[in-house]
Motif scaffolding. Structure first.
Motif, PDB file in Angstrom:
ATOM      1  N   ARG A   1      12.770   5.415  10.122  1.00 60.52           N
ATOM      2  CA  ARG A   1      11.310   5.462  10.158  1.00 60.52           C
ATOM      3  C   ARG A   1      10.685   4.948   8.858  1.00 60.52           C
ATOM      4  O   ARG A   1       9.754   4.151   8.864  1.00 60.52           O
ATOM      5  CB  ARG A   1      10.836   6.897  10.393  1.00 60.52           C
ATOM      6  CG  ARG A   1      11.178   7.429  11.785  1.00 60.52           C
ATOM      7  CD  ARG A   1      10.803   8.898  11.857  1.00 60.52           C
ATOM      8  NE  ARG A   1      11.292   9.557  13.031  1.00 60.52           N
ATOM      9  CZ  ARG A   1      10.564   9.801  14.134  1.00 60.52           C
ATOM     10  NH1 ARG A   1       9.328   9.412  14.196  1.00 60.52           N
ATOM     11  NH2 ARG A   1      11.089  10.443  15.151  1.00 60.52           N
ATOM     12  N   LYS A   2      11.206   5.448   7.756  1.00 58.74           N
ATOM     13  CA  LYS A   2      10.540   5.198   6.467  1.00 58.74           C
ATOM     14  C   LYS A   2      10.587   3.724   6.072  1.00 58.74           C
ATOM     15  O   LYS A   2       9.623   3.190   5.535  1.00 58.74           O
ATOM     16  CB  LYS A   2      11.221   6.051   5.386  1.00 58.74           C
ATOM     17  CG  LYS A   2      10.470   6.085   4.076  1.00 58.74           C
ATOM     18  CD  LYS A   2      11.180   6.943   3.044  1.00 58.74           C
ATOM     19  CE  LYS A   2      10.604   6.659   1.673  1.00 58.74           C
ATOM     20  NZ  LYS A   2      11.446   7.157   0.594  1.00 58.74           N
TER      21      LYS A   2
ATOM     22  N   TYR B   1       0.847  -1.210   0.000  1.00 51.40           N
ATOM     23  CA  TYR B   1       0.000   0.000   0.000  1.00 51.40           C
ATOM     24  C   TYR B   1       0.872   1.245   0.000  1.00 51.40           C
ATOM     25  O   TYR B   1       0.565   2.241  -0.671  1.00 51.40           O
ATOM     26  CB  TYR B   1      -1.006  -0.011   1.165  1.00 51.40           C
ATOM     27  CG  TYR B   1      -0.760   1.030   2.230  1.00 51.40           C
ATOM     28  CD1 TYR B   1      -0.966   2.399   1.973  1.00 51.40           C
ATOM     29  CD2 TYR B   1      -0.301   0.692   3.504  1.00 51.40           C
ATOM     30  CE1 TYR B   1      -0.708   3.363   2.944  1.00 51.40           C
ATOM     31  CE2 TYR B   1      -0.051   1.631   4.467  1.00 51.40           C
ATOM     32  CZ  TYR B   1      -0.248   2.967   4.185  1.00 51.40           C
ATOM     33  OH  TYR B   1       0.019   3.927   5.121  1.00 51.40           O
ATOM     34  N   SER B   2       1.988   1.199   0.751  1.00 54.99           N
ATOM     35  CA  SER B   2       2.837   2.399   0.823  1.00 54.99           C
ATOM     36  C   SER B   2       3.451   2.704  -0.548  1.00 54.99           C
ATOM     37  O   SER B   2       3.613   3.873  -0.906  1.00 54.99           O
ATOM     38  CB  SER B   2       3.916   2.238   1.893  1.00 54.99           C
ATOM     39  OG  SER B   2       4.998   1.455   1.428  1.00 54.99           O
ATOM     40  N   LEU B   3       3.761   1.675  -1.298  1.00 54.73           N
ATOM     41  CA  LEU B   3       4.295   1.896  -2.651  1.00 54.73           C
ATOM     42  C   LEU B   3       3.234   2.508  -3.560  1.00 54.73           C
ATOM     43  O   LEU B   3       3.526   3.421  -4.340  1.00 54.73           O
ATOM     44  CB  LEU B   3       4.791   0.575  -3.252  1.00 54.73           C
ATOM     45  CG  LEU B   3       5.926  -0.134  -2.509  1.00 54.73           C
ATOM     46  CD1 LEU B   3       6.325  -1.408  -3.246  1.00 54.73           C
ATOM     47  CD2 LEU B   3       7.137   0.777  -2.340  1.00 54.73           C
ATOM     48  N   VAL B   4       2.013   2.003  -3.462  1.00 59.95           N
ATOM     49  CA  VAL B   4       0.928   2.535  -4.299  1.00 59.95           C
ATOM     50  C   VAL B   4       0.741   4.035  -4.039  1.00 59.95           C
ATOM     51  O   VAL B   4       0.665   4.840  -4.971  1.00 59.95           O
ATOM     52  CB  VAL B   4      -0.400   1.787  -4.032  1.00 59.95           C
ATOM     53  CG1 VAL B   4      -1.548   2.441  -4.795  1.00 59.95           C
ATOM     54  CG2 VAL B   4      -0.275   0.310  -4.412  1.00 59.95           C
TER      55      VAL B   4
ATOM     56  N   ARG C   1       2.344   0.437  15.030  1.00 59.44           N
ATOM     57  CA  ARG C   1       3.426   1.332  15.461  1.00 59.44           C
ATOM     58  C   ARG C   1       4.501   1.458  14.385  1.00 59.44           C
ATOM     59  O   ARG C   1       5.056   2.541  14.172  1.00 59.44           O
ATOM     60  CB  ARG C   1       4.031   0.831  16.768  1.00 59.44           C
ATOM     61  CG  ARG C   1       3.049   0.967  17.931  1.00 59.44           C
ATOM     62  CD  ARG C   1       3.648   0.473  19.247  1.00 59.44           C
ATOM     63  NE  ARG C   1       2.615   0.482  20.280  1.00 59.44           N
ATOM     64  CZ  ARG C   1       2.820   0.125  21.545  1.00 59.44           C
ATOM     65  NH1 ARG C   1       4.014  -0.255  21.953  1.00 59.44           N
ATOM     66  NH2 ARG C   1       1.813   0.164  22.420  1.00 59.44           N
ATOM     67  N   ALA C   2       4.813   0.355  13.716  1.00 56.57           N
ATOM     68  CA  ALA C   2       5.869   0.391  12.697  1.00 56.57           C
ATOM     69  C   ALA C   2       5.446   1.175  11.458  1.00 56.57           C
ATOM     70  O   ALA C   2       6.288   1.753  10.767  1.00 56.57           O
ATOM     71  CB  ALA C   2       6.256  -1.034  12.306  1.00 56.57           C
ATOM     72  N   SER C   3       4.138   1.198  11.183  1.00 53.34           N
ATOM     73  CA  SER C   3       3.699   1.785   9.913  1.00 53.34           C
ATOM     74  C   SER C   3       3.116   3.187  10.049  1.00 53.34           C
ATOM     75  O   SER C   3       2.884   3.845   9.038  1.00 53.34           O
ATOM     76  CB  SER C   3       2.669   0.867   9.245  1.00 53.34           C
ATOM     77  OG  SER C   3       1.531   0.715  10.063  1.00 53.34           O
ATOM     78  N   GLY C   4       2.882   3.660  11.268  1.00 52.12           N
ATOM     79  CA  GLY C   4       2.177   4.917  11.456  1.00 52.12           C
ATOM     80  C   GLY C   4       3.052   6.144  11.555  1.00 52.12           C
ATOM     81  O   GLY C   4       4.146   6.199  10.994  1.00 52.12           O
ATOM     82  N   HIS C   5       2.562   7.125  12.286  1.00 48.29           N
ATOM     83  CA  HIS C   5       3.195   8.447  12.351  1.00 48.29           C
ATOM     84  C   HIS C   5       4.627   8.398  12.873  1.00 48.29           C
ATOM     85  O   HIS C   5       5.469   9.193  12.468  1.00 48.29           O
ATOM     86  CB  HIS C   5       2.359   9.385  13.222  1.00 48.29           C
ATOM     87  CG  HIS C   5       2.264   8.944  14.648  1.00 48.29           C
ATOM     88  ND1 HIS C   5       3.139   9.378  15.613  1.00 48.29           N
ATOM     89  CD2 HIS C   5       1.424   8.090  15.258  1.00 48.29           C
ATOM     90  CE1 HIS C   5       2.828   8.812  16.759  1.00 48.29           C
ATOM     91  NE2 HIS C   5       1.786   8.026  16.576  1.00 48.29           N
TER      92      HIS C   5
ATOM     93  N   ALA D   1       4.917   6.153   7.928  1.00 46.29           N
ATOM     94  CA  ALA D   1       4.272   7.383   7.441  1.00 46.29           C
ATOM     95  C   ALA D   1       5.059   8.617   7.881  1.00 46.29           C
ATOM     96  O   ALA D   1       5.206   9.579   7.113  1.00 46.29           O
ATOM     97  CB  ALA D   1       2.823   7.455   7.940  1.00 46.29           C
ATOM     98  N   GLY D   2       5.575   8.585   9.108  1.00 41.61           N
ATOM     99  CA  GLY D   2       6.401   9.701   9.581  1.00 41.61           C
ATOM    100  C   GLY D   2       7.666   9.852   8.748  1.00 41.61           C
ATOM    101  O   GLY D   2       8.080  10.962   8.404  1.00 41.61           O
TER     102      GLY D   2
END
Lengths: 302, 302
Positions: A186-187, A87-90, A153-157, A161-162
């Motif tokens: 983070r990324k 999803y992050s790639l999309v 926690r790993a994927s959020g702000h 996403a952060g």
């Protein structure tokens, strides 16, 4: 690519990895719904099936193997992290972000399905990740909650996403090595580390083992990004399956631009060795596949 | 607005609702991080603080009250559903979707922060919803897993995101009442019903009570959307706090366009009565606030 002889990878790794590539594809095929309404399912499946190195699922499975954890839980964790990654790639490829047209050797999702559908597919894939982690039965509820906690926690702000927000703000900005490390931890790093921790949660590691796996995941996550930066300048788009040279073109700070190519290669090798050393400190772990993956991450060419 | 005398709402409702509005704001203020990197926290807070009717949190709290459930769990569920709702608005307002510039009486997030940051803020809000549901302690893990399960299913491909995909495909298409109902049940209804079910999960309802609450949530969710369609043509933008008349302008099918204004009003009142009748069937529930909310949803003017 970096100093890392292929014979460092244990015999049997390729067969193990090939088996898991097939397993990953089969699970995604079963769990990403073709019948989601109005073409949404088709866009989701296009985004996640048939492609990718599946590094995050492999880390989940290798960590689960290290702690002799539950396979059924690891399968769900593996699919969930891959859904989050995909999803992050999309979203990252959308015109308002990186505006990229090529991914895994195919047109990006918004090129194939339109921007609105690509955004919705990404949103639905994020939700599906948490849905996959919370089946009605088959995995004890406390483990379901723990896997959701680690993934959120790993994927959020504070995580992925952060890191993307920092990346967005960093275009054309001079970043020092520390700031670059913070962005990449983070990324990319936290989700790779999270994959290891989710795999570990499928068993019952001691606190020391969890700490060793956490240190391994942290070093491996950073090594992955350093190598990514190296590949962006040393490989062509056909080898990468995505647009090469785009960081440089976008004037984004990278390890290569901050440290130089040679020092970046040595740094990647050092991070690999840190990851391996962490595993040395927890000898009861069955960590051969995690070791193999550390070598593979640093010696990959795409 | 629709046939629904104000005296049908129980004394004390306004004070109850006002108290919860404040509670909701305080919890969001505490849990949506101001320090998320590179402006991401500011965009997330802008998107969710200081505005909105907070209908979904109120449904969570009212359902929790009906089953005399745990307040701490309901607080987290309330914030989580509002985060999902708010993220969906941020993404829905983007230029590639509805391209809207006004929301809750303020410029939309992408107008204030740029498209890329708006997309990331939405993504991070979705992850935060699941993070809020999975604290390290204070709520039993099985309940955490159940809340994640309900939220993921209500908001994903079979729920909210799926409904939005249908909505996207429906522009300019003739939809019959059944197709319209299917779209709205997914797009709006399942998250409203999910709010009720999440609140109920904070206690120990009987299967019959859960069924009654589910039927209530289903009817209320549909009533909400019918009223939304009515308000879109009968109210101005200032009253709504968002752009009025936009469904008509976008040539989107609505209850008003399919059924007509008068029949839509009668349908909304009938759905409210169905919601109330479901509660009548479970007399041990302390359902006064849920009843009040059914009246309020149908008589609201924004």
């Amino acid at each position: 690519m970096v100093d890392s002889p292929d014979n460092a990878v244990c015999a049997g790794f390729d067969a193990w990895a090939k088996g898991l590539l097939g397993r990953c594809e089969g699970l995604l095929d079963a769990w990403v719904p073709a019948d989601a309404p109005a073409g949404l399912g088709a866009a989701m499946r296009y985004a996640v099936l048939d492609g990718g190195k599946r590094l995050r699922p492999m880390l989940v499975w290798a960590a689960c193997e290290a702690v002799q954890g539950q396979q059924a839980a690891a399968d769900r964790a593996a699919v969930a992290v891959e859904l989050i990654h995909a999803y992050s790639l999309v979203h990252d490829d959308l015109p308002c972000m990186d505006n990229d047209v090529l991914r895994r050797g195919k047109p990006t999702v918004h090129v194939a399905f339109g921007e609105a559908q690509a955004m919705l597919a990404g949103d639905a894939m994020q939700a599906l990740a948490f849905e996959v982690l919370t089946p009605d039965a088959g995995i004890e509820p406390a483990l379901q909650a723990q896997l959701c906690r680690l993934l959120a926690r790993a994927s959020g702000h504070a995580g992925m996403a952060g890191g993307q927000a920092i990346d967005l703000a960093a275009v054309g900005q001079p970043l020092d090595e520390q700031a670059l490390k913070n962005m990449h931890r983070r990324k990319t790093g936290l989700l790779l580390q999270g994959s290891v921790l989710m795999g570990a949660a499928c068993g019952h590691p001691t606190p020391q083992e969890t700490q060793a796996l956490s240190t391994y995941g942290d070093a491996l996550g950073l090594a992955f990004q350093v190598v990514d930066d190296i590949l962006d300048v040393t490989q062509d788009s056909a080898t990468l399956g995505k647009t090469a040279g785009k960081d440089q073109e976008a004037n984004k700070p990278t390890y290569v631009s901050v440290l130089g190519l040679g020092p970046s290669r040595r740094y990647a090798a050092r991070l690999r060795d840190e990851a391996l050393a962490a595993l040395d400190g927890a000898p009861a772990l069955k960590s051969q596949r995690l070791r193999d993956l550390a070598f593979k991450v640093v010696s990959r060419d795409n």
